[in-house]
Design a protein around this motif. Sequence first.
Motif, short mmCIF file in Angstrom:
data_model
loop_
_atom_site.label_atom_id
_atom_site.label_comp_id
_atom_site.label_asym_id
_atom_site.label_seq_id
_atom_site.Cartn_x
_atom_site.Cartn_y
_atom_site.Cartn_z
N VAL A 1 0.84 -1.21 0.00
CA VAL A 1 0.00 0.00 0.00
C VAL A 1 0.87 1.25 0.00
O VAL A 1 0.60 2.21 -0.73
N ALA A 2 1.92 1.26 0.81
CA ALA A 2 2.80 2.43 0.86
C ALA A 2 3.46 2.67 -0.50
O ALA A 2 3.57 3.82 -0.94
N SER A 3 3.85 1.62 -1.17
CA SER A 3 4.46 1.76 -2.49
C SER A 3 3.45 2.31 -3.50
O SER A 3 3.77 3.18 -4.31
N ALA A 4 2.22 1.80 -3.44
CA ALA A 4 1.17 2.29 -4.36
C ALA A 4 0.85 3.75 -4.09
O ALA A 4 0.63 4.53 -5.03
N PRO B 1 3.34 11.40 -4.82
CA PRO B 1 4.43 11.46 -3.85
C PRO B 1 4.10 12.28 -2.60
O PRO B 1 4.61 12.01 -1.52
N ALA B 2 3.24 13.28 -2.72
CA ALA B 2 2.90 14.12 -1.58
C ALA B 2 1.83 13.48 -0.69
O ALA B 2 1.65 13.88 0.45
N LEU B 3 1.15 12.47 -1.22
CA LEU B 3 0.04 11.87 -0.48
C LEU B 3 0.48 11.16 0.79
O LEU B 3 -0.18 11.25 1.82
N SER B 4 1.63 10.49 0.76
CA SER B 4 2.07 9.77 1.96
C SER B 4 2.34 10.75 3.10
O SER B 4 2.02 10.46 4.26
#
Length: 139
Positions: free
Chosen positions: A87-90, A96-99
């Motif tokens: 999930v973190a990779s997706a 890129p800013a979403l995490s």
Amino acid sequence: MQTLYDHAWEIRKAYGYRVYGDREAGRKFRTFLHGRAWIHAEGPVALFDHAVGWLRRHRVLLPGVQVLARQVSEVRAAAERRLHATVASAVRRADPALSAELVALLQVPEGGRRPGPRERGWPKRWSGWRRFPRSGWAG
């Protein structure tokens, strides 16, 4: 005098069972267990029951309860780590800013308390009879 393992030896001899530590059976069992934990969202009891079923179907002598419970727990933890990494990779690939935004949602503000639903402006819950006092359910 009969030893503790004589009974297991007799079962193996009479019915063709293998010991739990058998390399080939162990590899197949771990493959099954990892696949089951990854594909199905089931709790530890259900996964334990499926593990016992697999061992019985494939004629492998059951280990002690604690041994099997520990293996189920380790497999579930590995599946959870794999899911988190996937999930973190997706999320990183999608935006890129979403995490960073998702991590910011977990931060507790000063004072150590998050605002409750009403403080955030969420509507309060209504029961059906208050929402539709005369006609019952809307349809």
